[in-house]
Every structure is written in C-alpha cells, then in structure tokens.
Design a protein around this motif. Structure first.
Motif, PDB file in Angstrom:
ATOM      1  N   LEU A 144      30.990   3.609  16.214  1.00 34.74           N
ATOM      2  CA  LEU A 144      29.614   2.944  16.065  1.00 34.74           C
ATOM      3  C   LEU A 144      29.571   1.661  17.007  1.00 34.74           C
ATOM      4  O   LEU A 144      28.367   1.394  17.675  1.00 34.74           O
ATOM      5  N   THR A 145      30.641   1.287  17.381  1.00 33.52           N
ATOM      6  CA  THR A 145      30.983  -0.056  18.286  1.00 33.52           C
ATOM      7  C   THR A 145      31.965   0.439  19.411  1.00 33.52           C
ATOM      8  O   THR A 145      32.603   1.523  19.122  1.00 33.52           O
ATOM      9  N   ASP A 146      32.167  -0.404  20.493  1.00 35.10           N
ATOM     10  CA  ASP A 146      33.423  -0.047  20.972  1.00 35.10           C
ATOM     11  C   ASP A 146      34.553   0.000  20.291  1.00 35.10           C
ATOM     12  O   ASP A 146      34.732  -0.810  19.181  1.00 35.10           O
ATOM     13  N   PHE A 147      35.406   0.924  20.251  1.00 36.80           N
ATOM     14  CA  PHE A 147      36.467   1.304  19.270  1.00 36.80           C
ATOM     15  C   PHE A 147      37.826   1.521  20.160  1.00 36.80           C
ATOM     16  O   PHE A 147      38.046   2.208  21.327  1.00 36.80           O
ATOM     17  N   LYS A 148      38.843   1.036  19.768  1.00 37.51           N
ATOM     18  CA  LYS A 148      40.359   1.029  20.113  1.00 37.51           C
ATOM     19  C   LYS A 148      41.325   1.741  19.105  1.00 37.51           C
ATOM     20  O   LYS A 148      41.279   1.410  18.085  1.00 37.51           O
ATOM     21  N   ALA A 149      41.874   2.720  19.619  1.00 37.59           N
ATOM     22  CA  ALA A 149      42.848   3.577  18.736  1.00 37.59           C
ATOM     23  C   ALA A 149      44.211   3.938  19.472  1.00 37.59           C
ATOM     24  O   ALA A 149      44.067   3.906  20.813  1.00 37.59           O
ATOM     25  N   LEU A 150      45.205   4.165  18.932  1.00 34.41           N
ATOM     26  CA  LEU A 150      46.254   4.862  19.081  1.00 34.41           C
ATOM     27  C   LEU A 150      46.421   6.202  18.669  1.00 34.41           C
ATOM     28  O   LEU A 150      46.024   6.412  17.598  1.00 34.41           O
TER      29      LEU A 150
END
Length: 417
Positions: A144-150
């Motif tokens: 939905l927004t800028d998103f960070k993940a491993l």
C-alpha cells in the motif's frame, strides 16, 4: 435458504503487536477508525499492527447488527460460501479458505517461514498452543506504501560475496563449512541446497555471546564508515535491525536473504518453506486461513530454529521469483493471482462518479475500501463505503462499485472453485 442479504458489512478486528506502527501513522488504525468497530478509540501511543478480516478462530470478524460472528453467519447460511467452494475446501463451521489482513509495520517482524499442510498438522498436534491450527499458510503481500522486506535466499554467488567480504559474518561459521560453501557455487542445485542448509543452520545455532560480539564489531565498523562496496546497500538495514533487536542472530540474515524494496501496487508471494521478514511499510496481506508461524530471529517470541531449518526449501534466487505480476481484468480492476487455489486479490480503482461492475464469482469474498468514498450495490440493495469499510460478498453475487465525490480504491479477496 439464506436469511441474510448476500452483501453485508463485517467488523474487522485489530492486533496490537509491538512491531506495529503507532497511532495515526498506522493504516490499520486509520481503517479501524472507519470500520465501525464497537468501542474503538485511537490511542496515539499504541501500536496498531494488523487488521483481520475473516473467520480464523483466533479473531473472527463480527457482522454489523448481528449477534453472531462471520463464521457463525456462514454456518447458518452455507449458500454464501457456495457449494463448489465447499466441495473443494474445508468450510466446516463457516470456515473461509482465506484470511485477509492489513499490516502496518513499524519495526521488523521475525525471521520466519510457514509450514506446509502436512507439517502444520504435525506441529498443531504436538504444540497446539504455539501452532494454533492445522492449516498451511501461503501468503501474498501487496504494498500500500513503500515497503521493505527480506524475502527468500539470495542467489548462492551473492551470498558468497558477503561470506568473503564480511569477516564478522563468516566468523560465526565453522571454517570448513565456509570453504565448502565458497566452493559450491558451480555445484548442482541439489548439492547447493545441502550446503546452504548446513551453512544457515550453523548461523542460526551459533553461540549467542559470539553473535553479540561479532554484531558489536560489525556495527562499530559501519558507524566508522568502514563498510566495503558490497555492503553499501545493506549497511542501513543491518544498523536498523540491530537497533530494533540488539545482538540478535536475525540481523545476520541480511547477508543471506534478498532485501526487497517495493513500491505501491507491487506484490510478492511466499509459499511454504520460504524464509522472510517484513521490515517496514503498510501492506494488504492475504493468506490461507492460518496463523502458523515458525520463528527463528528478530523476535521476543519463542523461536523454533530446528523446525524452521528443517522445513525451508533452500531455493536460492533473485527476489523477482516471488513477485506476483498483476493482470488488468478491466482498466479499473487488477487481479493478483498467486500460484495456489486458496485466494486471489483484486485491486479496484474507480474514478470519481463512475461505476465498476464485477460479475458474479463462484465463491465468497471480502472487500475493504482503502481510499475515497462511494457505495457498493447489488440486486437487493446498496451500502455506503468509506476508507475502512469492510464488506462480505456472498457467492454468485454481481456487484457494482461506484465512487462518490473522490476516487474510490477497494481491495477484494476471494476464492473461486
């Protein structure tokens, strides 16, 4: 015969986990404010982590103006699920095959994976208080927004670069295993998986004192500007994770798992046995109807490293392997269809004053408005929508989504036979 309209409002539930964004910074809090949750009052200092929409036994959704919850209503009115879906999935006690969520991530979730169906049944039987249901949990995260993940293991050669260049990382692994890993880059896929499993297992079971010491050394080197070129893209992530979970072995997973930075509208799918950790951002999340998580790092919750190490697939690839590329069903409706039958998600953008029509789907669906206002209508009536409104749509029901005086955005999760 159904005793309720085929479209009706449902009341989601909120989960206030420590990693959630706080107060009005959280999409979960924003949507909860518009969802009509009885007694909900926004607390700016409280974390709002998840909004649940579904029938999971841990936190089933309510139904507006009904004493029964959603699962109970569906038990009383099985036609809302539909015969074809009930024949394909276990819908006992009104159980939907999927669970729809909003997540607002302020600090990283645990290094984790989800078990397949067979393993879930075994873990639930062995540890029912930890693994609370016998179902699998493949899941899709839609930004939905800028998103960070491993997300998933990096390709072996890329991990090998970190093994060579980051002494604090390779110091945690037996030297013979390091040598074996560096020499496996041209081995067969099966051999690479075996070596990757051995390497990862040694990392996750390393001595906690040694982990803390090496992290202190690594952080000191980064803060003094001593990072190497290969570490530039990962330095800030390592520092952030260590601030959130000081001395935790999960910080070193930044050198093994793909670091994904997504923009709104992008999605990833994580099947059983894929390691991951959501780091920051707001997402729509859809999964099979389960809450089973095997954790191994970046968490104050109980860890189950042996089971996590044993169930991983050890597939090593670029992160785009996990991407779900949407298909434009119409100019206003995009479909995100992961490679499992349990769920599909539609993203609907309806311009101001216009209407988007959805033909009947064979199975049930849940939809949430995330922007704007308008209404949903069907043969028997209509309901107003605003950001946070959540509705259930029964099987075989055609609906029209009409925007009011602003553009209307709706996400709709469904299962079809």
């Amino acid at each position: 015969m159904s005793t309720i309209e085929p479209v009706f409002r449902i009341i989601p539930t909120t989960q206030n986990y420590d990693w959630g964004k706080k107060g009005s910074d959280s999409k979960v809090a924003e949507f909860a404010s518009g969802a009509g949750i009885p007694g909900f009052s926004l607390n700016e200092s409280a974390p709002y982590a998840e909004l649940w929409m579904g029938t999971h036994v841990k936190s089933p959704s309510g139904v507006v103006d009904k004493e029964q919850n959603l699962a109970q209503i569906l038990t009383m009115n099985p036609s809302l699920i539909g015969d074809r879906v009930s024949q394909r999935f276990d819908t006992t006690n009104g159980n939907l095959p999927f669970l729809f969520k909003v997540l607002a991530i302020g600090k990283a979730l645990s290094i984790q994976t989800h078990p397949d169906k067979k393993t879930s049944e075994q873990l639930h039987a062995q540890q029912p208080k930890v693994y609370t249901d016998p179902n699998h949990k493949p899941e899709m995260a839609l930004a939905l927004t800028d998103f960070k993940a491993l997300c998933g293991f990096m390709p072996i050669p890329r991990i090998a670069e970190y093994v060579k260049d980051v002494p604090e990382f390779n110091a945690l692994i037996d030297p013979s295993t390091v040598t074996e890993f560096l020499n496996c880059t041209h081995s067969s896929e099966l051999e690479q998986k075996a070596v990757l499993k051995k390497f990862f297992s040694e990392l996750m079971t390393a001595d906690v004192t040694k982990i803390a010491t090496q992290l202190q050394t690594l952080v000191a080197r980064y803060r003094s500007g001593g990072q190497k070129h290969a570490e530039e893209g990962i330095k800030d992530l390592v520092l952030t994770l260590n601030e959130q979970y000081p001395g935790d072995v999960g910080v070193f997973c930044a050198f093994m798992l793909n670091y994904v930075r997504m923009t709104p509208g992008q999605a990833i799918f994580l099947g059983a046995g894929e390691p991951h950790a959501y780091v920051q951002g707001d997402i729509m999340e859809c999964m099979a109807n389960s809450d089973n998580v095997i954790r191994a790092g970046l968490t104050p919750k109980p860890k189950d490293i042996p089971n996590l190490v044993s169930v991983l697939t050890y597939m090593a690839s670029d992160w785009d392997k996990h991407m779900v590329k949407p298909v434009d069903v119409t100019p206003r409706t995009r479909k995100y269809d992961p490679p499992i039958p349990d769920f599909t998600v539609l993203q609907v953008h309806t311009p101001k004053g216009e209407t988007e029509s959805h033909e009947a789907i064979q199975g049930p669906s849940i939809a949430i408005a995330t922007e704007g206002s308008g209404r949903v209508s069907w043969g028997g009536g209509d309901l107003d929508l605003q950001a946070g409104s959540v509705i259930f749509v029964g099987a075989e029901t055609k609906i029209d989504i009409t925007a009011g005086d602003s553009n209307l955005v709706v996400y709709r999760a469904y299962v079809a036979a």
